[in-house]
Motif scaffolding. Structure first.
Motif, mmCIF file in Angstrom:
data_model
loop_
_atom_site.group_PDB
_atom_site.id
_atom_site.type_symbol
_atom_site.label_atom_id
_atom_site.label_comp_id
_atom_site.label_asym_id
_atom_site.label_seq_id
_atom_site.Cartn_x
_atom_site.Cartn_y
_atom_site.Cartn_z
ATOM 1 N N GLY A 101 0.794 -1.226 0.000
ATOM 2 C CA GLY A 101 0.000 0.000 0.000
ATOM 3 C C GLY A 101 0.825 1.275 0.000
ATOM 4 O O GLY A 101 0.354 2.332 0.420
ATOM 5 N N LEU A 102 2.046 1.199 -0.483
ATOM 6 C CA LEU A 102 2.904 2.385 -0.585
ATOM 7 C C LEU A 102 2.841 2.882 -2.029
ATOM 8 O O LEU A 102 3.018 2.099 -2.967
ATOM 9 C CB LEU A 102 4.339 2.009 -0.214
ATOM 10 N N ASN A 103 2.559 4.158 -2.214
ATOM 11 C CA ASN A 103 2.458 4.740 -3.563
ATOM 12 C C ASN A 103 3.756 5.432 -3.924
ATOM 13 O O ASN A 103 4.154 6.386 -3.253
ATOM 14 C CB ASN A 103 1.309 5.746 -3.633
ATOM 15 N N ILE A 104 4.408 4.970 -4.964
ATOM 16 C CA ILE A 104 5.617 5.620 -5.459
ATOM 17 C C ILE A 104 5.195 6.519 -6.607
ATOM 18 O O ILE A 104 4.754 6.047 -7.653
ATOM 19 C CB ILE A 104 6.666 4.585 -5.883
ATOM 20 N N ARG A 147 2.205 9.534 5.368
ATOM 21 C CA ARG A 147 3.567 10.075 5.362
ATOM 22 C C ARG A 147 4.012 10.208 3.909
ATOM 23 O O ARG A 147 3.560 9.470 3.035
ATOM 24 C CB ARG A 147 4.541 9.147 6.095
ATOM 25 N N THR A 148 4.901 11.137 3.673
ATOM 26 C CA THR A 148 5.501 11.307 2.350
ATOM 27 C C THR A 148 7.008 11.374 2.520
ATOM 28 O O THR A 148 7.510 11.482 3.635
ATOM 29 C CB THR A 148 5.003 12.591 1.645
ATOM 30 N N GLY A 149 7.722 11.347 1.428
ATOM 31 C CA GLY A 149 9.168 11.473 1.529
ATOM 32 C C GLY A 149 9.861 10.997 0.276
ATOM 33 O O GLY A 149 9.275 10.956 -0.812
ATOM 34 N N ARG A 150 11.109 10.625 0.458
ATOM 35 C CA ARG A 150 11.941 10.144 -0.650
ATOM 36 C C ARG A 150 12.943 9.142 -0.113
ATOM 37 O O ARG A 150 13.230 9.115 1.080
ATOM 38 C CB ARG A 150 12.618 11.315 -1.349
ATOM 39 N N ASP A 176 9.464 10.842 -4.754
ATOM 40 C CA ASP A 176 8.238 11.147 -4.032
ATOM 41 C C ASP A 176 7.461 9.854 -3.783
ATOM 42 O O ASP A 176 7.179 9.119 -4.724
ATOM 43 C CB ASP A 176 7.388 12.122 -4.855
ATOM 44 N N TRP A 177 7.156 9.568 -2.541
ATOM 45 C CA TRP A 177 6.326 8.426 -2.179
ATOM 46 C C TRP A 177 5.305 8.873 -1.155
ATOM 47 O O TRP A 177 5.486 9.879 -0.478
ATOM 48 C CB TRP A 177 7.147 7.244 -1.670
#
Length: 175
Positions: A97-100, A160-163, A123-124
């Protein structure tokens, strides 16, 4: 004209002090250079000692490399690795369930027999739980996958978001 002992001692002292002052002025910059050279010499000697230690451990590292080569995946010479590793990464991310959202593939690097392909995920988005499971899945795969940079920032209470930077290590089959 007679020069007294006192006057000759004073003249000799003055000449001596003047010589020391001129020497200090002229040698001031050379002393700094000398200190710099001594520091560089110490660094080089330390580097030589570290290198000697590594050379002495060559058998140990060769044995360790041969043990790990069995774990490292092998691919044919002409196969494009960016497609393979991106599909693996996307498969694992969607499983948890992680969106890249954005990613860039770097150029393939070769170090001896081992190749390395960097993938910069710009960006994820997903929950912290999804990220942890994704990273755990990456680590447990038989392939050599290494996350070298990870940045996480909150978007809301759950998301959460990030890289991150993912480095994929593999070997090519010999021709």
């Amino acid at each position: 004209m007679n020069i007294s002992t006192r006057e000759s001692v004073l003249a000799l002292s003055t000449v001596t002090v003047a010589l020391f002052a001129v020497t200090a002025l002229l040698a001031g910059s050379k002393i700094d250079d000398w200190k710099s050279v001594r520091a560089q010499q110490a660094e080089v000697l330390e580097s030589i000692e570290r290198s000697k230690g590594l050379v002495e451990q060559e058998a140990r590292w060769t044995k360790r490399m041969s043990e790990l080569q069995g774990l490292m995946p092998r691919f044919p010479q002409g196969k494009r690795m960016d497609v393979h590793w991106l599909s693996e990464m996307e498969k694992k991310a969607s499983k948890h369930g992680l969106n890249i959202l954005r990613h860039e593939v770097g150029s393939e690097l070769q170090e001896g027999l081992v190749y390395e392909l960097p993938i910069e995920c710009r960006d994820w988005s997903g929950s912290l739980d999804a990220l942890v499971h994704f990273l755990f899945d990456l680590q447990n795969e038989g392939a050599m996958l290494d996350v070298r940079y990870l940045r996480i920032k909150p978007k809301d209470k759950v998301t959460r978001t990030g890289r991150f930077s993912l480095y994929c290590a593999y070997m090519r089959e010999e021709s």
